[in-house]
Write a protein that holds these residues in place. Structure first.
Motif, PDB file in Angstrom:
ATOM      1  N   VAL A 198      -3.244  -4.606   0.251  1.00 24.84           N
ATOM      2  CA  VAL A 198      -1.715  -4.152   0.040  1.00 24.84           C
ATOM      3  C   VAL A 198      -1.385  -4.185  -1.214  1.00 24.84           C
ATOM      4  O   VAL A 198      -1.982  -5.301  -1.840  1.00 24.84           O
ATOM      5  N   ALA A 199      -0.588  -3.337  -1.400  1.00 24.53           N
ATOM      6  CA  ALA A 199      -0.151  -2.997  -3.136  1.00 24.53           C
ATOM      7  C   ALA A 199       1.014  -2.964  -3.131  1.00 24.53           C
ATOM      8  O   ALA A 199       1.594  -2.563  -2.201  1.00 24.53           O
ATOM      9  N   VAL A 200       1.688  -3.444  -4.622  1.00 26.33           N
ATOM     10  CA  VAL A 200       3.401  -3.873  -4.506  1.00 26.33           C
ATOM     11  C   VAL A 200       3.767  -2.895  -5.966  1.00 26.33           C
ATOM     12  O   VAL A 200       3.028  -3.378  -6.618  1.00 26.33           O
ATOM     13  N   GLU A 201       4.876  -2.271  -5.663  1.00 28.41           N
ATOM     14  CA  GLU A 201       5.431  -1.347  -6.723  1.00 28.41           C
ATOM     15  C   GLU A 201       6.721  -1.959  -7.195  1.00 28.41           C
ATOM     16  O   GLU A 201       7.156  -1.905  -5.900  1.00 28.41           O
ATOM     17  N   ALA A 202       7.104  -2.962  -7.774  1.00 32.39           N
ATOM     18  CA  ALA A 202       9.596  -2.512  -7.972  1.00 32.39           C
ATOM     19  C   ALA A 202       9.141  -2.585  -8.784  1.00 32.39           C
ATOM     20  O   ALA A 202      11.038  -2.068  -8.482  1.00 32.39           O
ATOM     21  N   ASP A 203       8.978  -0.772  -9.553  1.00 32.18           N
ATOM     22  CA  ASP A 203      10.608  -0.104 -10.228  1.00 32.18           C
ATOM     23  C   ASP A 203      10.276   1.325  -9.461  1.00 32.18           C
ATOM     24  O   ASP A 203       9.108   1.685  -9.092  1.00 32.18           O
ATOM     25  N   GLY A 204      11.471   1.777  -9.026  1.00 36.91           N
ATOM     26  CA  GLY A 204      11.381   3.150  -8.684  1.00 36.91           C
ATOM     27  C   GLY A 204      10.851   4.154  -9.663  1.00 36.91           C
ATOM     28  O   GLY A 204      10.598   4.713  -8.967  1.00 36.91           O
ATOM     29  N   ALA A 205      11.278   4.187 -11.087  1.00 41.24           N
ATOM     30  CA  ALA A 205      10.844   5.030 -11.164  1.00 41.24           C
ATOM     31  C   ALA A 205       8.908   5.205 -11.643  1.00 41.24           C
ATOM     32  O   ALA A 205       8.864   6.568 -11.639  1.00 41.24           O
ATOM     33  N   GLN A 206       8.584   3.981 -10.988  1.00 40.17           N
ATOM     34  CA  GLN A 206       6.801   4.109 -11.259  1.00 40.17           C
ATOM     35  C   GLN A 206       6.776   4.568  -9.619  1.00 40.17           C
ATOM     36  O   GLN A 206       5.637   5.048  -9.685  1.00 40.17           O
ATOM     37  N   ALA A 207       7.364   4.599  -8.395  1.00 42.15           N
ATOM     38  CA  ALA A 207       6.622   4.653  -7.914  1.00 42.15           C
ATOM     39  C   ALA A 207       6.015   5.884  -7.142  1.00 42.15           C
ATOM     40  O   ALA A 207       5.251   6.002  -6.207  1.00 42.15           O
ATOM     41  N   VAL A 208       6.763   7.445  -7.633  1.00 44.55           N
ATOM     42  CA  VAL A 208       6.138   8.415  -7.620  1.00 44.55           C
ATOM     43  C   VAL A 208       4.506   8.270  -7.706  1.00 44.55           C
ATOM     44  O   VAL A 208       3.366   9.013  -6.882  1.00 44.55           O
ATOM     45  N   GLY A 209       4.530   8.135  -9.452  1.00 45.24           N
ATOM     46  CA  GLY A 209       3.259   7.817  -9.641  1.00 45.24           C
ATOM     47  C   GLY A 209       2.513   6.707  -8.951  1.00 45.24           C
ATOM     48  O   GLY A 209       0.635   7.504  -8.437  1.00 45.24           O
ATOM     49  N   ALA A 210       2.492   6.072  -8.556  1.00 48.13           N
ATOM     50  CA  ALA A 210       2.130   4.480  -7.943  1.00 48.13           C
ATOM     51  C   ALA A 210       1.349   5.470  -6.235  1.00 48.13           C
ATOM     52  O   ALA A 210       0.919   5.202  -5.983  1.00 48.13           O
ATOM     53  N   ILE A 211       2.238   6.366  -5.551  1.00 49.61           N
ATOM     54  CA  ILE A 211       1.390   6.556  -4.159  1.00 49.61           C
ATOM     55  C   ILE A 211       0.969   7.775  -3.989  1.00 49.61           C
ATOM     56  O   ILE A 211      -0.367   7.220  -3.297  1.00 49.61           O
ATOM     57  N   LEU A 212       0.997   7.986  -5.815  1.00 46.83           N
ATOM     58  CA  LEU A 212      -0.139  10.079  -5.692  1.00 46.83           C
ATOM     59  C   LEU A 212      -0.923   8.906  -6.408  1.00 46.83           C
ATOM     60  O   LEU A 212      -2.094   9.194  -6.090  1.00 46.83           O
ATOM     61  N   GLU A 213      -0.912   8.338  -6.801  1.00 44.70           N
ATOM     62  CA  GLU A 213      -2.232   7.391  -7.759  1.00 44.70           C
ATOM     63  C   GLU A 213      -3.153   6.162  -7.104  1.00 44.70           C
ATOM     64  O   GLU A 213      -4.254   6.775  -6.613  1.00 44.70           O
ATOM     65  N   HIS A 214      -2.320   5.704  -5.561  1.00 47.55           N
ATOM     66  CA  HIS A 214      -3.070   5.004  -4.426  1.00 47.55           C
ATOM     67  C   HIS A 214      -3.219   5.512  -3.438  1.00 47.55           C
ATOM     68  O   HIS A 214      -4.641   5.542  -2.867  1.00 47.55           O
ATOM     69  N   ALA A 215      -3.097   6.729  -2.650  1.00 44.11           N
ATOM     70  CA  ALA A 215      -2.862   7.286  -2.029  1.00 44.11           C
ATOM     71  C   ALA A 215      -2.839   6.829  -0.303  1.00 44.11           C
ATOM     72  O   ALA A 215      -4.143   6.636   0.081  1.00 44.11           O
ATOM     73  N   PRO A 216      -2.352   6.125   0.210  1.00 41.18           N
ATOM     74  CA  PRO A 216      -2.645   4.555   1.371  1.00 41.18           C
ATOM     75  C   PRO A 216      -2.249   5.608   2.200  1.00 41.18           C
ATOM     76  O   PRO A 216      -1.486   6.817   2.374  1.00 41.18           O
ATOM     77  N   ALA A 217      -2.507   4.922   2.799  1.00 41.66           N
ATOM     78  CA  ALA A 217      -2.184   5.523   4.131  1.00 41.66           C
ATOM     79  C   ALA A 217      -0.842   4.801   4.928  1.00 41.66           C
ATOM     80  O   ALA A 217      -0.423   6.239   5.530  1.00 41.66           O
ATOM     81  N   VAL A 218      -0.385   4.093   4.466  1.00 44.20           N
ATOM     82  CA  VAL A 218       1.019   4.256   4.960  1.00 44.20           C
ATOM     83  C   VAL A 218       1.807   3.385   3.291  1.00 44.20           C
ATOM     84  O   VAL A 218       1.625   2.516   2.998  1.00 44.20           O
ATOM     85  N   VAL A 219       3.004   3.909   3.311  1.00 49.69           N
ATOM     86  CA  VAL A 219       4.467   3.589   2.574  1.00 49.69           C
ATOM     87  C   VAL A 219       5.247   2.970   2.844  1.00 49.69           C
ATOM     88  O   VAL A 219       6.450   3.302   3.665  1.00 49.69           O
ATOM     89  N   LEU A 220       5.753   1.632   2.374  1.00 47.18           N
ATOM     90  CA  LEU A 220       6.363   1.007   2.982  1.00 47.18           C
ATOM     91  C   LEU A 220       7.779   0.517   1.558  1.00 47.18           C
ATOM     92  O   LEU A 220       7.131   0.738   0.283  1.00 47.18           O
ATOM     93  N   LEU A 221       9.032   1.779   2.512  1.00 53.60           N
ATOM     94  CA  LEU A 221       9.485   2.053   0.777  1.00 53.60           C
ATOM     95  C   LEU A 221      11.062   1.073   0.848  1.00 53.60           C
ATOM     96  O   LEU A 221      12.255   2.042   2.397  1.00 53.60           O
ATOM     97  N   ASP A 222      11.474   0.524  -0.071  1.00 54.88           N
ATOM     98  CA  ASP A 222      12.718   0.037  -0.320  1.00 54.88           C
ATOM     99  C   ASP A 222      13.968   1.138  -0.401  1.00 54.88           C
ATOM    100  O   ASP A 222      13.160   2.295  -1.302  1.00 54.88           O
ATOM    101  N   LEU A 223      14.878   1.501  -0.244  1.00 54.86           N
ATOM    102  CA  LEU A 223      15.613   2.677  -0.839  1.00 54.86           C
ATOM    103  C   LEU A 223      16.598   1.828  -2.055  1.00 54.86           C
ATOM    104  O   LEU A 223      16.421   2.629  -3.393  1.00 54.86           O
ATOM    105  N   SER A 224      16.828   0.548  -1.808  1.00 55.16           N
ATOM    106  CA  SER A 224      17.572   0.135  -3.091  1.00 55.16           C
ATOM    107  C   SER A 224      16.730  -0.181  -3.949  1.00 55.16           C
ATOM    108  O   SER A 224      16.221  -1.602  -4.111  1.00 55.16           O
TER     109      SER A 224
END
Length: 228
Positions: free
Chosen positions: A28-54
């Motif tokens: 499991v990797a954790v990203e706290a900043d929404g502004a960095q989230a898209v980059g993190a998803i494409l970099e990690h290419a995880p099987a699942v993204v658990l995505l908070d809305l706020s």
């Protein structure tokens, strides 16, 4: 490889979820900043993204909209916002699930395992599976509840295209370009007619179809959640 990417700005909750899933064998990797989230998803290419809305920087809806066409894994929105409109919007933007907070860790784990099983089955060989629907790329056959669906060549090509990009909104222009190599001129209704025939053959006969959804003003979406 990262199995699960948790995008959550609540540090305590993020740590608890990551530790719990880690104890059950997931990376499991954790990203706290929404502004960095898209980059993190494409970099990690995880099987699942658990995505908070706020989230700070960019909310979960914008992240889902930005990444869905470039990320083929599972997106689960994890949020305290349980309004029906938010849930519909999340699913139409391409999310695979909408999980309300608070949720028992073992229930979250069970739902993630179910998504991973289905995703693995869909990617097995050259066939796609969505619940009781199976689409075989090699034999160019589709079956529903183990019964072959009688599809024309054009209908199969359209179904395959929609299913390959399940969870993404495809405009008429996208579909015509992919299937016939031409642009939508605003008058050609062949895609609409083919969608209508597909819905009938797939049993998607509701007044507001759920399996192949119409996203007003944008196009069509193959809704994998409707097959589960």
């Amino acid at each position: 490889m990262t199995d699960i990417l948790l995008i959550e700005d609540d540090e305590r909750l993020g740590t608890l979820v990551a530790n719990y899933l880690g104890k059950h064998g997931y990376s499991v990797a954790v990203e706290a900043d929404g502004a960095q989230a898209v980059g993190a998803i494409l970099e990690h290419a995880p099987a699942v993204v658990l995505l908070d809305l706020s989230l700070p920087g960019q909310d979960g809806f914008e992240i889902c909209r930005s990444v869905r066409s470039r990320y083929g894994g599972v997106i689960c929105m994890l949020t305290a916002r349980t309004d029906d409109i938010d849930q519909v919007l999340g699913l139409e933007l391409g999310a695979d699930d909408y999980i309300g907070k608070p949720i028992e860790p073992r229930v979250l784990l069970a739902r993630l395992r179910a998504h991973l099983r289905r995703d693995s089955a869909r990617q097995c060989g050259n066939a796609l599976r969505f619940g009781q629907l199976r689409i075989d790329r090699d034999t160019r056959e589709a079956t529903l509840r183990e019964r072959r669906i009688d599809l024309t060549t054009a209908e199969f090509d359209l179904l395959m295209l929609l299913a390959d990009r399940a969870g993404q909104i495809l405009s008429r222009d996208d579909l015509l370009q992919s299937l016939r190599g031409i642009n939508f001129d605003g008058l050609d209704r062949s895609i609409d007619a083919r969608i209508s025939r597909l819905r009938r053959k797939l049993g998607d006969l509701a007044e507001e179809p759920e399996r192949i959804k119409t996203v007003r003003g944008k196009g069509y979406l193959f809704n994998r959640a409707a097959w589960e």
